[in-house]
Design a protein around this motif. Sequence first.
Motif, PDB file in Angstrom:
ATOM      1  N   ASN A 180     -16.738 -15.047  -1.521  1.00  0.00           N
ATOM      2  CA  ASN A 180     -15.485 -15.567  -2.027  1.00  0.00           C
ATOM      3  C   ASN A 180     -15.742 -16.868  -2.803  1.00  0.00           C
ATOM      4  OD1 ASN A 180     -12.834 -16.382  -2.323  1.00  0.00           O
ATOM      5  ND2 ASN A 180     -12.769 -17.308  -0.268  1.00  0.00           N
ATOM      6  N   ASN A 240     -15.223 -19.639  -5.444  1.00  0.00           N
ATOM      7  CA  ASN A 240     -14.129 -20.147  -6.276  1.00  0.00           C
ATOM      8  C   ASN A 240     -14.323 -21.632  -6.567  1.00  0.00           C
ATOM      9  OD1 ASN A 240     -13.304 -21.560  -3.953  1.00  0.00           O
ATOM     10  ND2 ASN A 240     -12.097 -19.789  -3.274  1.00  0.00           N
ATOM     11  N   LYS A 273     -12.429 -17.936 -10.412  1.00  0.00           N
ATOM     12  CA  LYS A 273     -12.708 -17.075  -9.257  1.00  0.00           C
ATOM     13  C   LYS A 273     -14.002 -16.334  -9.578  1.00  0.00           C
ATOM     14  CE  LYS A 273      -7.865 -15.980  -8.340  1.00  0.00           C
ATOM     15  NZ  LYS A 273      -6.911 -14.876  -8.543  1.00  0.00           N
TER      16      LYS A 273
END
Lengths: 315, 295
Positions: A59, A61, A282
């Motif tokens: 994840n 970001n 992202k």
Amino acid sequence: MTSIASARRPVPAPRRAGAGLRRRWLSTGRYVFVLPALLYLVLFMFYPLVYTFDLSIFNVNAANFFRGGAEFVGFDNYVTYLTSPTFLSSLAVTLVFTIGSLLFQHAIGWAFALFFNRGFALSGLLRAILMVVWVLPAVVSASLWRWIYSGSFGLLNAVLAWFGIHTTQAWLVDPHTALAAVVLANIWVGVPFHMLLVYAGLQGIPATLYEASSIDGASRLQRFWSITVPLMRPVVITALLLGFVHTFKAFDIIYVMTAGGPAGATNVLSISVYQLSFDYFKLGEGSAAANVLLVIPLLLSIVYLALRRREETAL
Amino acid sequence: MTTTSARPALTAQARARRPAQRSRRTWHLTVIGIVLVAIYIFPLYWMVTTSLKTEDQLFTNPPTWIPTRIDFSAYLDTVFGNAQMMRSLANSAIISVGSTILTVVIAAPAAYAFARLRLRWSALLLLPFLLAQLLPTINIALPMFALFSQWGLVNTLPGLILADTVLNLPFAVIVLRPFYLTIPRELEEAAEMDGCNRLQAFLRIVLPVVRSGLVTVAAFAFVMTWGEFTFGLTLATKQEVQPVTVTLNSFIGQYGTQWGPLMAASTVVAIPIVVLFVVFQRYITGGLAAGSVKD
């Protein structure tokens, strides 16, 4: 290697072991020549590609990119991207852009190539002038076409007015016309390249074939269908396959003209990868999108390599 | 590859079977050709004339097809008087020259080895170079941004040179290889008999023979790097290191519909490529047909 060692080479019999060693050294020597290029690709191309996969299962970001500590999410990024409404519309836009560009580029390229193949004074110079369009930086073509498509004083509307169609349509601003406008600009850029490939192929067909069949009484059209078309098959396959991959991945010309807008009308897959990664930062989801973008070119590359093995391609 | 190798002989043949009277009979084709090409490149004429028009000639209806007064102020204001434009032109020159040199230095020995290796290995090792050409640039730019951030190469000119070379290298190797295939092995053997080692033979004997191939690859690498946009956009977020393509793109946002200055900047970005193309036309189109790549 000294001069004496080299001079010994043509006398292999008594020094078999030495010669073998030398031969082996020579062949490794050849690999030494390839090594920098291979290392370069490994470090700056294959490692990044593998790294993309790594990024895509975390994840990543804006919050954790510089500080670290991105969380492992498995294939969540892929699921998020593939089920987002953007994905399907981007895929559709990309396919329309690619197929629309490619068919017209190739057909018009053929028309030009057949015309130039008739051989006339200045044909070489004229072909070279056409190629200038193709070598132009994409950003230049894109900014030029923005001006052409401008609503109030753009060239396109001026030309249309000439034919009695008076409009102040801003072609790139209207979501209904933006994609067609971008495709048209891309056709303009790509035609010379297809002309070049087809022309080179046509020049490779021996003139004697045409002469023989015209003695046999074949018409111009018959000669085209029975000689030109079958012999040009490899060129057409190559141009369409490679053209598809190159057009499918197009980024700069669209990005500069519309940045994917208006309202996603020209948002091809490559632009959605860029937006996810650099506009929204992202990077995890962007990497998943990047790997999805890779699927179709990869499949077509395999087709291309298989055809190349069977010598059905021209390059 | 077959198409290009067959080309010179066949054009010669074509020329031979075309007597002078035939070109007299085809003058109408020349006229049609000139008209077609003129229409096709009309947008370029439009770009240049727009950049030279005065404001009152720019926004007229119907348009001013031929400017009556020439005005260079767009060039003076947006290009030569604009520090960012001048700096990014210099950046692009540095990046393009750097990447061209790096490409040639790495590709020249590699292509040579590919031409001399046993076929099976050569085909296998060439595979990554073939496939590399088909990769979307954004697929490399994205992970490269992450890696270059760790390596301290983001927002540096060397970083951009390294990145752009990734795009040039595969093409360069594939285009150069056939040039080496035409060299007879006896040439290198003779050099080795004269006491050259493999490297010396390559540098002194082989390279001069493939000079035209090196020119093709260098010209092409320069053209590709000068026009490169994706790496510039992603790896150079600071204005100081931006290539001119990225600066032109940000001008579009900045100048909006001031088409005079925008077309002046676009023309300036196009000029080096057009000049290079005119000078090296023969090399570039020949190489194109062989390598068949560009984004």
